[in-house]
Design a protein around this motif. Structure first.
Motif, short mmCIF file in Angstrom:
data_model
loop_
_atom_site.label_atom_id
_atom_site.label_comp_id
_atom_site.label_asym_id
_atom_site.label_seq_id
_atom_site.Cartn_x
_atom_site.Cartn_y
_atom_site.Cartn_z
N THR A 115 -12.58 -2.61 -1.53
CA THR A 115 -11.62 -1.51 -1.43
C THR A 115 -11.42 -1.04 0.00
O THR A 115 -10.41 -0.42 0.33
N SER A 159 -4.61 6.62 -0.66
CA SER A 159 -3.87 5.37 -0.54
C SER A 159 -4.16 4.53 -1.77
O SER A 159 -5.28 4.55 -2.30
N THR A 160 -3.18 3.84 -2.25
CA THR A 160 -3.35 3.06 -3.47
C THR A 160 -2.62 1.74 -3.34
O THR A 160 -1.59 1.63 -2.68
N GLU A 161 -3.18 0.72 -3.98
CA GLU A 161 -2.55 -0.59 -4.01
C GLU A 161 -3.04 -1.37 -5.23
O GLU A 161 -3.96 -0.94 -5.93
N THR A 168 0.83 -1.20 0.00
CA THR A 168 0.00 0.00 0.00
C THR A 168 0.87 1.25 0.00
O THR A 168 1.80 1.37 0.79
#
Length: 325
Positions: A170, A45-47, A2
């Motif tokens: 998500t 936040s990104t993953e 993440t």
């Protein structure tokens, strides 16, 4: 892994520029304009989940826009995506392709990152955004353009199903093996593709003639029987107790013949399955047979005519969907 980017520790005068760069890293490069003069606060936040990129955003009021200049500088056609967002707090206005859609809390917003768009958030908001590679969808351009630049209510039909699935997924992307992540990503893609098909069928005019209902039944029958190699205008007509001639008359206003519709939908299913980055995926011939193509040479010929590549070349390009590193 993440990636979390936040303005919390950034000096007030540098926060907007930082946020613009953060969105560019997490999503795609775009312009950012604040809606007020005070200190800006934002967190993203990104993953990765298989071949999908997922971002969760919380931020103050602002406007983002992706311009032709951004596209020319950064967009590679092979990795163009359709973005599907769930607005979990606040409101937004989405503009793309001559459309302006108001997005309320709980709605889906759908836009194409390969075309200019803008999103205006008049107040603080929160959203989950998933980027779906266009090539993984295997949907025709005309169908995608019917849903991009729109808001879809998350209260009924596949819209509600997709909102619930994306929200739970998500909220906490589970750690899982690559094969499992790919299967979850494929589930998202299939749900969205089904939503597009539902919306496409619902575009029938309210004052349509009585034959339109039969056309929808015929289309549904075709969808459910694509894997039957004997599916044809003749078998479709027989299943609905009408003549082949009358069937062709029903489809005169659809812009496509029944035979071409069957072939197109089969090819779309094959294209979608062949392009999934899964090392355990079936062979090209197995995929063709699964979707009703009994003759491999015929399948290869019509696939190349539709997509500009042979099935094997198309499948070889699936590595473009895999995350780097």
């Amino acid at each position: 892994m993440t990636l979390v980017l936040t303005t919390a520790s950034v000096p007030d005068g540098e926060r907007l520029a930082y946020w613009r760069d953060a969105l560019g890293r997490a999503l795609v490069p775009m312009a950012v304009t604040a809606r007020h003069d005070g200190p800006f606060e934002g967190r993203v936040s990104t993953e990765r989940l298989g071949y999908l990129r997922i971002a969760t955003i919380e931020a103050d009021a602002h406007r983002v826009s992706r311009t032709p200049a951004h596209l020319a500088a950064t967009q590679a056609p092979s990795v163009a995506c359709v973005a599907v967002g769930v607005l979990t707090a606040g409101t937004a206005t989405l503009v793309q392709g001559g459309r302006r859609a108001f997005v309320a809390e709980g709605d889906l917003m759908v836009y194409d990152t390969g075309r200019p768009y803008s999103l205006d958030f008049p107040g603080r908001f929160a959203a989950h955004v998933v980027h779906l590679p266009r090539r993984a969808l295997g949907l025709p351009e005309e169908d995608l353009r019917r849903v991009t630049g729109t808001a879809i209510a998350g209260t009924a039909g596949f819209g509600a199903l997709l909102v619930n699935f994306l929200t739970s997924l998500t909220a906490s992307v589970p750690p899982c093996a690559p094969a499992v992540a790919t299967r979850l990503a494929t589930g998202v893609v299939d749900l969205f593709a089904t939503l597009v098909e539902e919306r496409t069928q619902d575009d029938a005019s309210p004052d349509a003639n009585p034959g339109d209902h039969l056309v929808l039944r015929v289309r549904d029958h075709i969808e459910r029987n694509l894997g039957d190699p004997d599916l044809s205008p003749g078998t479709v007509a027989a299943a609905h107790h009408i003549s082949v001639r009358y069937l062709h008359r029903l489809f005169e206003g659809e812009g496509i013949t029944v035979a071409r519709l069957i072939q197109r939908r089969r090819l779309e299913r094959c294209a979608r399955e062949l392009h999934r980055p899964d090392a355990t995926a079936p062979t090209v011939s197995a995929v063709a047979q699964r979707w009703g193509f009994a003759n491999p040479a015929h399948f290869s010929r019509v696939f190349r005519a539709a997509y500009g590549r042979s099935p094997r070349e198309w499948r070889g390009a699936r590595d473009e969907l895999l995350p780097a590193g």
